[in-house]
Design a protein around this motif. Structure first.
Motif, PDB file in Angstrom:
ATOM      1  N   LYS A  46       0.841  -1.196   0.000  1.00  0.00           N
ATOM      2  CA  LYS A  46       0.000   0.000   0.000  1.00  0.00           C
ATOM      3  C   LYS A  46       0.879   1.250   0.000  1.00  0.00           C
ATOM      4  CE  LYS A  46      -3.809  -2.200   2.495  1.00  0.00           C
ATOM      5  NZ  LYS A  46      -4.682  -2.151   3.702  1.00  0.00           N
ATOM      6  N   ARG A  47       0.480   2.216  -0.782  1.00  0.00           N
ATOM      7  CA  ARG A  47       1.209   3.484  -0.828  1.00  0.00           C
ATOM      8  C   ARG A  47       0.211   4.622  -0.705  1.00  0.00           C
ATOM      9  NH1 ARG A  47       0.928   1.736  -6.137  1.00  0.00           N
ATOM     10  NH2 ARG A  47      -0.012   3.216  -7.583  1.00  0.00           N
ATOM     11  N   PRO A  48       0.655   5.786  -0.251  1.00  0.00           N
ATOM     12  CA  PRO A  48      -0.264   6.926  -0.102  1.00  0.00           C
ATOM     13  C   PRO A  48      -0.791   7.399  -1.449  1.00  0.00           C
ATOM     14  CG  PRO A  48       2.016   7.599   0.245  1.00  0.00           C
ATOM     15  CD  PRO A  48       2.023   6.098   0.180  1.00  0.00           C
ATOM     16  N   GLU A  49      -2.009   7.897  -1.445  1.00  0.00           N
ATOM     17  CA  GLU A  49      -2.605   8.387  -2.692  1.00  0.00           C
ATOM     18  C   GLU A  49      -1.871   9.619  -3.217  1.00  0.00           C
ATOM     19  OE1 GLU A  49      -6.722   9.047  -2.102  1.00  0.00           O
ATOM     20  OE2 GLU A  49      -7.198   6.953  -1.624  1.00  0.00           O
ATOM     21  N   ALA A  84      17.029   8.402  -6.457  1.00  0.00           N
ATOM     22  CA  ALA A  84      17.547   7.983  -5.153  1.00  0.00           C
ATOM     23  C   ALA A  84      17.366   6.482  -4.957  1.00  0.00           C
ATOM     24  CB  ALA A  84      16.846   8.752  -4.034  1.00  0.00           C
ATOM     25  N   TYR A  85      16.222   5.961  -5.443  1.00  0.00           N
ATOM     26  CA  TYR A  85      15.950   4.530  -5.314  1.00  0.00           C
ATOM     27  C   TYR A  85      16.929   3.713  -6.166  1.00  0.00           C
ATOM     28  CZ  TYR A  85      13.272   0.159  -5.205  1.00  0.00           C
ATOM     29  OH  TYR A  85      12.883  -1.155  -5.038  1.00  0.00           O
ATOM     30  N   SER A  86      17.184   4.184  -7.394  1.00  0.00           N
ATOM     31  CA  SER A  86      18.023   3.414  -8.321  1.00  0.00           C
ATOM     32  C   SER A  86      19.501   3.751  -8.172  1.00  0.00           C
ATOM     33  CB  SER A  86      17.580   3.684  -9.764  1.00  0.00           C
ATOM     34  OG  SER A  86      16.225   3.370  -9.947  1.00  0.00           O
ATOM     35  N   GLY A  87      19.829   5.060  -8.117  1.00  0.00           N
ATOM     36  CA  GLY A  87      21.227   5.451  -8.087  1.00  0.00           C
ATOM     37  C   GLY A  87      21.894   5.230  -6.751  1.00  0.00           C
ATOM     38  N   MET A  88      21.206   5.528  -5.662  1.00  0.00           N
ATOM     39  CA  MET A  88      21.769   5.388  -4.319  1.00  0.00           C
ATOM     40  C   MET A  88      21.286   4.117  -3.635  1.00  0.00           C
ATOM     41  SD  MET A  88      23.886   6.850  -2.385  1.00  0.00           S
ATOM     42  CE  MET A  88      24.408   6.653  -0.677  1.00  0.00           C
ATOM     43  N   LYS A  89      20.311   3.448  -4.275  1.00  0.00           N
ATOM     44  CA  LYS A  89      19.690   2.254  -3.708  1.00  0.00           C
ATOM     45  C   LYS A  89      19.099   2.558  -2.330  1.00  0.00           C
ATOM     46  CE  LYS A  89      22.563  -1.015  -6.272  1.00  0.00           C
ATOM     47  NZ  LYS A  89      21.509  -1.191  -7.280  1.00  0.00           N
ATOM     48  N   CYS A 149      11.219   6.766  -0.910  1.00  0.00           N
ATOM     49  CA  CYS A 149      11.780   6.325  -2.198  1.00  0.00           C
ATOM     50  C   CYS A 149      11.055   5.088  -2.712  1.00  0.00           C
ATOM     51  CB  CYS A 149      13.278   6.058  -2.050  1.00  0.00           C
ATOM     52  SG  CYS A 149      14.268   7.546  -1.747  1.00  0.00           S
ATOM     53  N   ARG A 150      10.663   4.197  -1.823  1.00  0.00           N
ATOM     54  CA  ARG A 150       9.925   3.009  -2.248  1.00  0.00           C
ATOM     55  C   ARG A 150       8.558   3.390  -2.785  1.00  0.00           C
ATOM     56  NH1 ARG A 150       9.992  -1.020   2.683  1.00  0.00           N
ATOM     57  NH2 ARG A 150       8.988  -2.381   1.162  1.00  0.00           N
ATOM     58  N   ASP A 151       7.916   4.365  -2.148  1.00  0.00           N
ATOM     59  CA  ASP A 151       6.615   4.820  -2.638  1.00  0.00           C
ATOM     60  C   ASP A 151       6.740   5.451  -4.022  1.00  0.00           C
ATOM     61  OD1 ASP A 151       5.278   3.945  -0.417  1.00  0.00           O
ATOM     62  OD2 ASP A 151       5.325   5.877   0.616  1.00  0.00           O
ATOM     63  N   ALA A 152       7.823   6.216  -4.231  1.00  0.00           N
ATOM     64  CA  ALA A 152       8.018   6.866  -5.529  1.00  0.00           C
ATOM     65  C   ALA A 152       8.225   5.829  -6.629  1.00  0.00           C
ATOM     66  CB  ALA A 152       9.220   7.814  -5.465  1.00  0.00           C
ATOM     67  N   MET A 153       9.012   4.796  -6.364  1.00  0.00           N
ATOM     68  CA  MET A 153       9.255   3.757  -7.360  1.00  0.00           C
ATOM     69  C   MET A 153       7.982   2.951  -7.605  1.00  0.00           C
ATOM     70  SD  MET A 153      11.063   2.228  -9.545  1.00  0.00           S
ATOM     71  CE  MET A 153      12.702   2.910  -9.321  1.00  0.00           C
ATOM     72  N   SER A 154       7.214   2.690  -6.536  1.00  0.00           N
ATOM     73  CA  SER A 154       5.967   1.941  -6.677  1.00  0.00           C
ATOM     74  C   SER A 154       4.980   2.700  -7.566  1.00  0.00           C
ATOM     75  CB  SER A 154       5.362   1.678  -5.302  1.00  0.00           C
ATOM     76  OG  SER A 154       4.155   0.958  -5.414  1.00  0.00           O
ATOM     77  N   ALA A 155       4.893   4.004  -7.359  1.00  0.00           N
ATOM     78  CA  ALA A 155       3.996   4.818  -8.181  1.00  0.00           C
ATOM     79  C   ALA A 155       4.451   4.846  -9.638  1.00  0.00           C
ATOM     80  CB  ALA A 155       3.929   6.238  -7.619  1.00  0.00           C
TER      81      ALA A 155
END
Length: 490
Positions: free
Chosen positions: A296-299, A327-332, A338-344
């Motif tokens: 689940k991620r925020p709307e 940040a999710y991909s480059g810095m892991k 960051c997980r919410d951004a990638m999920s979206a």
């Protein structure tokens, strides 16, 4: 004594076979060669190698540690499959890098001490160091007994001290909160609640609990028979290349019968009937997921400009804003933003038909509940929801069962047999583990010290009721002890 056998091919080519007899008198070949001299040398070398394997021959100690362990000790050392798996890891990870290239005869106690010191410097956990030393001692005990070496390199070298931490036992109220949180979870709350209730009511080990079958319950006598245990293995150590292996005996090697409460027996019977379980079926079966789990991620995602920066990249030194794909991909970075951004981002691509949904992940199981899955998906979330701050694991159910029995006055020997301990010393560790178990010691101390100041009495409120007959008898006993102590002192 070996010999050379001359052989002529159909084309007239002459070849020479090096022959010798093994220790059982059977004829063996050391290879085929183009010259007689090469064949002579081959059978002589084979006989020398054979002689190096005889008891008392000093040549046996000249073999490398790796050759001895992988070729002789490990394949022929009898142990449980789970133990073999653990030994394999410890030998590969901690023993071979240090001793693998050394000859058995050259390994001395000083090398073992250096090895232990190096592991401590590398911050290897004390428990791992202790287990690795135990495996090394087992190897050298066998080598010494079989006269491979004349010295036990591990003897006299002190094992690392592992501090025994005080057990923090769950109270009944804390258990009730965990039980309720599990029922509110998303993974078959009814079955999971019955699982933890059976665990804390019986004190069974995880492998015994998840291998419990309907036929093991005698509902008329309220007795459960523990006859088997299941262990999880890497497929390379499983006889059939599977994940779960059922042993037809529990850890202590003996079947044992547990008397259980009437209400628990009734719950198990009702559960088996409602689920349509046959006598050979597991009580607690793992149900494979039918659809992929979506986090689940925020709307509405927060603005990355308000979230700050990641740590500098170890190579480039660059920083990225939290809540971004870079940040999710480059810095892991795996923070929630960051997980919410990638999920979206992935959801948007799937909506546009550019990506396919992630394939369903199905745990590799034959119906047994995987311990890691249960801890991470069911138990730890329930502990967190229950508001418990100290470390609690599924084994805490077994610890609580033992502690509650002893605190309630159960006989130590009965508790030992109920838990399946090999030594009563193991059971004794649960004595006095519940909060308030030291009250008797404080009462004895008060009897000797005498009257306290009003401030002391207010700081330590009494948990007993003075009006009860037991309290009156206790106070009279304390006064008698005090009088005896004062007479002896004078």
């Amino acid at each position: 004594m070996g010999w050379v056998k001359r052989r002529e091919s159909t084309k007239g080519t002459i070849r020479y076979i090096a022959c010798y007899r093994d220790i059982r008198g059977k004829t063996r070949s050391a290879g085929t060669y183009s010259t007689e001299t090469q064949a002579e040398r081959a059978w002589q070398k084979a006989e020398n190698d054979l002689a190096a394997g005889r008891i008392g021959d000093p040549k046996r100690g000249r073999q490398r540690f790796e050759v001895y362990v992988t070729g002789t000790w490990f394949p022929n050392h009898g142990m449980e499959l789970s133990t073999r798996q653990n030994y394999h890891y410890l030998i590969s990870k901690h023993l071979m890098p240090q001793f693998g290239s050394m000859r058995m005869v050259d390994i001395l106690p000083e090398h073992v001490r250096e090895w232990l010191t190096a592991m401590q410097a590398d911050k290897v956990p004390a428990q791992t160091r202790r287990h690795a030393k135990a495996v090394l001692d087992a190897i050298f005990t066998t080598a010494f007994n079989d006269q491979v070496t004349r010295l036990h390199a591990g003897r006299g070298v002190k094992r690392p001290t592992v501090a025994k931490k005080t057990k923090q036992i769950l109270t009944a109220a804390q258990y009730d909160r965990i039980h309720a949180a599990i029922g509110a979870g998303e993974h078959d709350g009814e079955m999971m609640q019955l699982l933890v209730e059976t665990d804390i009511e019986t004190g069974m080990r995880w492998g015994e609990l998840t291998e419990l079958r309907v036929k093991d319950l005698d509902a008329d006598a309220d007795v459960v028979t523990i006859a088997r245990v299941v262990v999880k293995l890497d497929p390379q150590f499983h006889p059939e290349g599977k994940r779960f292996h059922v042993k037809e005996y529990p850890k202590d090697g003996e079947w044992r019968q547990l008397k259980i409460a009437r209400h628990l027996a009734g719950k198990l019977v009702d559960f088996a009937k409602a689920r349509g379980l046959a006598p050979d079926d597991l009580f607690f079966q793992f149900a494979q997921p039918t659809e992929a789990k979506r986090r689940k991620r925020p709307e509405v995602l927060p603005d990355p400009m308000t979230l700050g920066w990641t740590e500098p990249h170890p190579k480039s030194g660059r920083q990225f804003r939290h809540g971004t794909i870079t940040a999710y991909s480059g810095m892991k970075c795996r923070c929630q933003y960051c997980r919410d951004a990638m999920s979206a981002y992935r959801a948007e691509r799937r909506a546009m038909g550019k990506d396919e949904p992630r394939k369903l992940r199905a745990p590799d199981t034959d119906g047994h509940i995987d311990g890691n899955w249960f801890r991470n998906q069911v138990f730890y979330p329930a502990v967190k929801a229950a508001g418990i701050t100290f470390k609690v694991t599924p084994k805490s159910m077994r610890d609580a069962h033992a502690s509650w029995l002893l605190a309630g006055g159960a006989d130590l020997q009965i508790v030992k047999e109920r838990l399946g301990h090999g030594s009563i010393t193991t059971t004794e560790q649960y004595l006095g583990t519940l909060p308030g178990a030291g009250d008797a010691a404080l009462s004895a101390l008060d009897a000797i010290r005498g009257a306290r100041t009003p401030a002391d009495l207010q700081a330590e409120p009494s948990t007993a009721k003075e009006g009860t007959p037991d309290m009156a008898e206790l106070m009279k006993m304390m006064a008698s002890i005090k009088d005896t102590y004062e007479r002896l002192a004078s």
